[in-house]
Structure formats: structure tokens, C-alpha cells
Design a protein around this motif. Structure first.
Motif, PDB file in Angstrom:
ATOM      1  N   LEU A  90     -10.235   6.974   0.028  1.00 37.28           N
ATOM      2  CA  LEU A  90      -9.073   6.697   0.876  1.00 37.28           C
ATOM      3  C   LEU A  90      -8.519   5.299   0.595  1.00 37.28           C
ATOM      4  O   LEU A  90      -7.292   5.112   0.525  1.00 37.28           O
ATOM      5  N   ALA A  91      -9.407   4.319   0.413  1.00 42.20           N
ATOM      6  CA  ALA A  91      -8.954   2.967   0.101  1.00 42.20           C
ATOM      7  C   ALA A  91      -8.215   2.930  -1.235  1.00 42.20           C
ATOM      8  O   ALA A  91      -7.166   2.278  -1.358  1.00 42.20           O
ATOM      9  N   GLY A  92      -8.751   3.632  -2.236  1.00 41.69           N
ATOM     10  CA  GLY A  92      -8.079   3.669  -3.534  1.00 41.69           C
ATOM     11  C   GLY A  92      -6.711   4.326  -3.457  1.00 41.69           C
ATOM     12  O   GLY A  92      -5.747   3.870  -4.088  1.00 41.69           O
ATOM     13  N   ALA A  93      -6.606   5.391  -2.674  1.00 38.59           N
ATOM     14  CA  ALA A  93      -5.313   6.049  -2.497  1.00 38.59           C
ATOM     15  C   ALA A  93      -4.320   5.126  -1.794  1.00 38.59           C
ATOM     16  O   ALA A  93      -3.149   5.025  -2.192  1.00 38.59           O
ATOM     17  N   ALA A  94      -4.795   4.435  -0.745  1.00 41.87           N
ATOM     18  CA  ALA A  94      -3.910   3.511  -0.021  1.00 41.87           C
ATOM     19  C   ALA A  94      -3.454   2.376  -0.924  1.00 41.87           C
ATOM     20  O   ALA A  94      -2.291   1.942  -0.860  1.00 41.87           O
ATOM     21  N   ASP A  95      -4.340   1.886  -1.787  1.00 39.81           N
ATOM     22  CA  ASP A  95      -3.973   0.812  -2.705  1.00 39.81           C
ATOM     23  C   ASP A  95      -2.870   1.266  -3.653  1.00 39.81           C
ATOM     24  O   ASP A  95      -1.918   0.526  -3.922  1.00 39.81           O
ATOM     25  N   THR A  96      -2.982   2.478  -4.169  1.00 34.23           N
ATOM     26  CA  THR A  96      -1.952   2.993  -5.072  1.00 34.23           C
ATOM     27  C   THR A  96      -0.611   3.123  -4.357  1.00 34.23           C
ATOM     28  O   THR A  96       0.442   2.751  -4.903  1.00 34.23           O
ATOM     29  N   VAL A  97      -0.615   3.646  -3.142  1.00 34.26           N
ATOM     30  CA  VAL A  97       0.631   3.752  -2.367  1.00 34.26           C
ATOM     31  C   VAL A  97       1.237   2.372  -2.148  1.00 34.26           C
ATOM     32  O   VAL A  97       2.457   2.175  -2.268  1.00 34.26           O
ATOM     33  N   SER A  98       0.385   1.383  -1.839  1.00 33.76           N
ATOM     34  CA  SER A  98       0.869   0.027  -1.621  1.00 33.76           C
ATOM     35  C   SER A  98       1.490  -0.554  -2.884  1.00 33.76           C
ATOM     36  O   SER A  98       2.562  -1.170  -2.849  1.00 33.76           O
ATOM     37  N   VAL A  99       0.825  -0.352  -4.027  1.00 34.02           N
ATOM     38  CA  VAL A  99       1.330  -0.882  -5.292  1.00 34.02           C
ATOM     39  C   VAL A  99       2.680  -0.268  -5.648  1.00 34.02           C
ATOM     40  O   VAL A  99       3.619  -0.967  -6.069  1.00 34.02           O
ATOM     41  N   ILE A 100       2.798   1.052  -5.489  1.00 32.27           N
ATOM     42  CA  ILE A 100       4.045   1.732  -5.837  1.00 32.27           C
ATOM     43  C   ILE A 100       5.187   1.266  -4.941  1.00 32.27           C
ATOM     44  O   ILE A 100       6.282   0.927  -5.425  1.00 32.27           O
ATOM     45  N   SER A 101       4.962   1.249  -3.635  1.00 30.95           N
ATOM     46  CA  SER A 101       6.033   0.867  -2.707  1.00 30.95           C
ATOM     47  C   SER A 101       6.417  -0.596  -2.877  1.00 30.95           C
ATOM     48  O   SER A 101       7.610  -0.938  -2.856  1.00 30.95           O
ATOM     49  N   ARG A 102       5.426  -1.476  -3.050  1.00 32.02           N
ATOM     50  CA  ARG A 102       5.739  -2.887  -3.248  1.00 32.02           C
ATOM     51  C   ARG A 102       6.505  -3.101  -4.544  1.00 32.02           C
ATOM     52  O   ARG A 102       7.501  -3.830  -4.585  1.00 32.02           O
ATOM     53  N   GLY A 103       6.037  -2.472  -5.626  1.00 34.46           N
ATOM     54  CA  GLY A 103       6.702  -2.654  -6.912  1.00 34.46           C
ATOM     55  C   GLY A 103       8.154  -2.222  -6.877  1.00 34.46           C
ATOM     56  O   GLY A 103       9.038  -2.920  -7.389  1.00 34.46           O
TER      57      GLY A 103
END
Length: 415
Positions: free
Chosen positions: A319-332
């Protein structure tokens, strides 16, 4: 249903982006293979964990020092040309790694110098390269393009080390380094085929003055500064990687296979989120998405610090890895779209530096807290502190919370 899955439209509508994605994906795999080869060679030469740790230092120092310089260059010269020349230099360094292995030079200093050279030229070109999706794709596809790039990076993290073990075991160091050189050549070809990409808008200073002006823009922009503060809260307060060996020893008997599962679980979560990123990339509110994702990251890591059964610990890390990916995509996507092209290189360079330094400092914090208390407390307290920090950011930054692409950002084609 299909709108919730990975959006591959950028690969269909833009041949230039498609070539770039294929080339950089191959380069990422080659880079992972070379990274493992360097660690293996350093260990074989020294049998010292200090020197294997020095490999990370050889990469991190030029990445941080030259990243901001690369941002200033990206706003002053043609970005395609900048990336082309920096990629060419990285290719030469890769050939140098292969040559020193083939000739059995046995020089640790030369090996680390070549590693630092690759990292330095990568840092000079990275800010310009990160601006490519917004110049090649329409406004509505920028987030999807970034998601595809992040997915290929996550896949390289999973596949690359395994391929490295195969190549090193069967053929040795020189072929491993040559694989990276060939993969780098594929990426260079894709960049050469891109259209010219001079920065648009009025220039704002040169040299150090340009870097300072980029920092001032970030400070003035509540959206961009909020995106970066959110990322720093998540990485500085909750980064868990340094705690994995200790938690594995205390709870699961120190089994190295379990330690590998910890690392793989984060990557698996990232890949799964990448394949299911359609909802994220089509969202009109990337600032709010990043806030929710960063909060989820903190909550998941707090749970990881508390739970006993292995399957629950792994589920929390997925779940943490999935949340990190969502954060990276949205921030980028938000950073690229919210920043005018005249400042995009410098603003992106700060994102690059945060991405390099934030996790390392966060891991250091985790180790210090664990040494003073326990690994479980460090993980749980870090995750909860992250969650509280994200709530504070959301409550105090109305602009970030309410940021909408359709309302606040013009289409790049119309700029």
C-alpha cells in the motif's frame, strides 16, 4: 473500467514520446544492471562495506551539486541538445566502465570516478529531460506520460537486478557494463530524433542569479511550494528503508529472503498502482491527489511499524509503494503544468534534488530514531508524524488543495 487502468494514449498519439519512452525504459534497465555490477566489482576489490557505501556517495554528491546547475542550463539552452550531449557523455562513461573491467585495471579510484561522472552528467541533463512530456503531449496527457515513465522505472527496479545477477553469473563484468552502453545508445537515438526544444518565455538571469530566481518562483507559487513541502514531509519523516534490516531481525528472525520481500513489496505496490493509474492521470486535481497519497503513505508505514504477521507487514508496504507512485505521478504532472516554461528547468531541478536527497535524509532520521528507541517506534512515529504533517499542509495551503488543471492551467499548445 478501462479509464481506471494505465492510460497508454501518449504512446499512440506521439511517435516522439513513444521512442523516448522505449529508449529511456531500456536505459533504466541498463542502469540497474550497471549499478549492481559496480557494487559487485567494488565488493570483489575491497570486501569492505564502507567502500560499497562510497558508491552511493559517489553518485549522490554530483546529483545534488549539479542538479541545480542542470536546471539553470535547461532554461537557457535548447533542451534537446543539452540532453543529447549529457547522454553522450554518460555513454562514454559506460564504455569506460566496460574498458576498465575488460582490461582488469583494478583501480577503485577510477571506478568511482567513472560512476561519479555518469551521475554528474545525468544530473545536468535530468531537469531538461523531465520537461519533455509537457512539450510533446497535450495538457490532458502530461500526467499519463509521467505515469508511463514512472512505471518503466519501477519495472526496471524489479527486473534490472535479476538480469544483472544473470549477466554477471554467466558472462562477468564487461558484458554487464556493455549492456548499459547499448541501452544508453537506444535512449540517445530517441533524444536525437526529438524536435528542437528551446525554452520559451523571457530569460530571467544567468548562472547563480538564474538559480536564485528559480528558488524565488517556487517560494511565490503556493501550488509548487506546497507540492514540494508535501513530498519533503513524506520522505523526511516516514522513509522506512533503513529500518527494514532491524525490523526483519527483531520480528522475522533475520531471514534475508524476508528482507528481500520488504524491498520487493514496495516496488510491487508501485507497479500495481502504475497499471491502475488511469484515475490518477485523468484527475483534474493533482494537488489534492498528492495530499491523499502522501497521507496514505504515512498511515501505511505507521501500520507497518505496528503489525506482527508477515503478510500484514507486506500488505502495508505494498500500500505504501502504491501511494508513493500516485504521489510521484500527481506531483510530477502538477509541477510541470503549473510552472511556466521559462522557469520549468530550474523548478524541475529542485524536484530532482528533493527526490535524491529527501529519501536519504529520511532514512538517516529513521536510523537515528531507531537507535535511540526502537525500529518499530521509528516506523510508527514517522508514519504518524507524516500523516499529521500532511493534514497541516492541506489545512494551510488552500491553493494546493483546490488546484485544478482545467481552470488554472492553459493548454501548452495554446501558450
Amino acid at each position: 473500467m478501462k479509464h481506471r487502468l494505465l492510460d497508454v494514449r501518449p504512446l499512440r498519439v506521439s511517435p516522439a514520446y513513444r521512442r523516448l519512452w522505449v529508449g529511456t525504459s531500456l536505459s533504466a534497465v541498463g542502469g540497474q544492471i550497471a549499478s549492481v555490477a559496480v557494487l559487485f566489482q567494488v565488493w570483489e576489490m575491497t570486501h569492505s562495506p564502507v567502500w560499497t557505501g562510497a558508491v552511493g556517495l559517489a553518485r549522490a554528491v554530483p546529483l545534488v551539486l549539479l542538479g541545480l546547475v542542470g536546471g539553470a542550463l535547461a532554461d537557457a539552452v535548447d533542451r534537446r541538445s543539452l540532453v543529447r550531449w549529457t547522454m553522450l557523455a554518460q555513454l562514454v562513461a559506460a564504455l569506460g566502465l566496460a574498458a576498465q573491467a575488460l582490461l582488469d585495471v583494478g583501480s577503485l579510484g577510477l571506478l568511482l570516478l567513472l560512476v561519479a561522472t555518469q551521475a554528474g552528467f545525468g544530473a545536468l541533463g535530468a531537469p531538461a529531460q523531465r520537461t519533455f512530456p509537457v512539450r510533446l503531449l497535450g495538457r490532458e496527457l502530461v500526467a499519463s506520460g509521467i505515469a508511463l515513465q514512472h512505471l518503466s522505472f519501477q519495472a526496471a527496479m524489479l527486473v534490472g537486478p535479476a538480469l544483472a545477477g544473470l549477466v554477471l553469473g554467466q558472462w562477468g563484468l564487461t558484458p554487464a557494463y556493455l549492456v548499459q552502453a547499448v541501452a544508453s545508445l537506444a535512449a540517445l537515438y530517441a533524444v536525437v530524433r526529438l524536435p528542437a526544444m528551446p525554452p520559451t518565455g523571457a530569460p530571467s538571469g544567468r548562472g547563480p542569479r538564474a538559480v536564485v530566481e528559480g528558488m524565488r518562483y517556487i517560494r511565490r507559487s503556493r501550488v509548487v511550494s506546497g507540492l514540494y513541502v508535501t513530498d519533503l514531509v513524506a520522505t523526511l519523516l516516514a522513509m522506512p528503508i533503513a529500518l527494514f534490516p532491524v525490523i526483519n531481525e527483531e520480528r522475522f528472525g533475520g531471514d534475508p529472503e524476508t528482507l528481500g520481500l520488504f524491498l520487493s513489496a514496495v516496488a510491487v505496490g508501485g507497479v500495481l498502482a502504475g497499471f491502475a493509474s488511469g484515475t490518477v492521470t485523468r484527475s483534474d486535481r493533482p494537488g489534492a491527489v498528492q495530499l491523499w497519497a502522501a497521507g496514505t503513505w504515512g498511515a501505511a508505514l505507521a501500520v507497518f511499524g505496528l503489525v506482527g504477521p508477515l503478510w500484514l507487514a507486506l500488505a502495508a508496504l505494498v500500500l505504501a509503494g502504491a501511494a508513493d507512485t500516485v504521489s510521484v505521478i500527481s506531483r510530477g504532472a502538477a509541477v510541470q503544468l503549473a510552472t511556466p516554461d521559462s522557469h520549468r528547468g530550474r523548478v524541475t531541478s529542485v524536484e530532482h534534488v528533493i527526490g535524491v536527497a529527501g529519501p536519504e535524509i529520511g532514512n538517516f532520521r529513521a536510523g537515528v530514531v531507531a537507535g535511540a528507541t526502537s525500529a518499530a517506534f521509528a516506523a510508527t512515529s514517522g508514519g504518524l508524524a507524516c500523516l499529521v504533517g500532511i493534514v497541516v499542509v492541506a489545512a494551510t495551503n488552500r491553493e494546493l488543495r483546490r488546484f485544478r488543471i482545467s481552470r488554472d492551467i492553459p493548454d501548452p499548445d495554446d501558450a
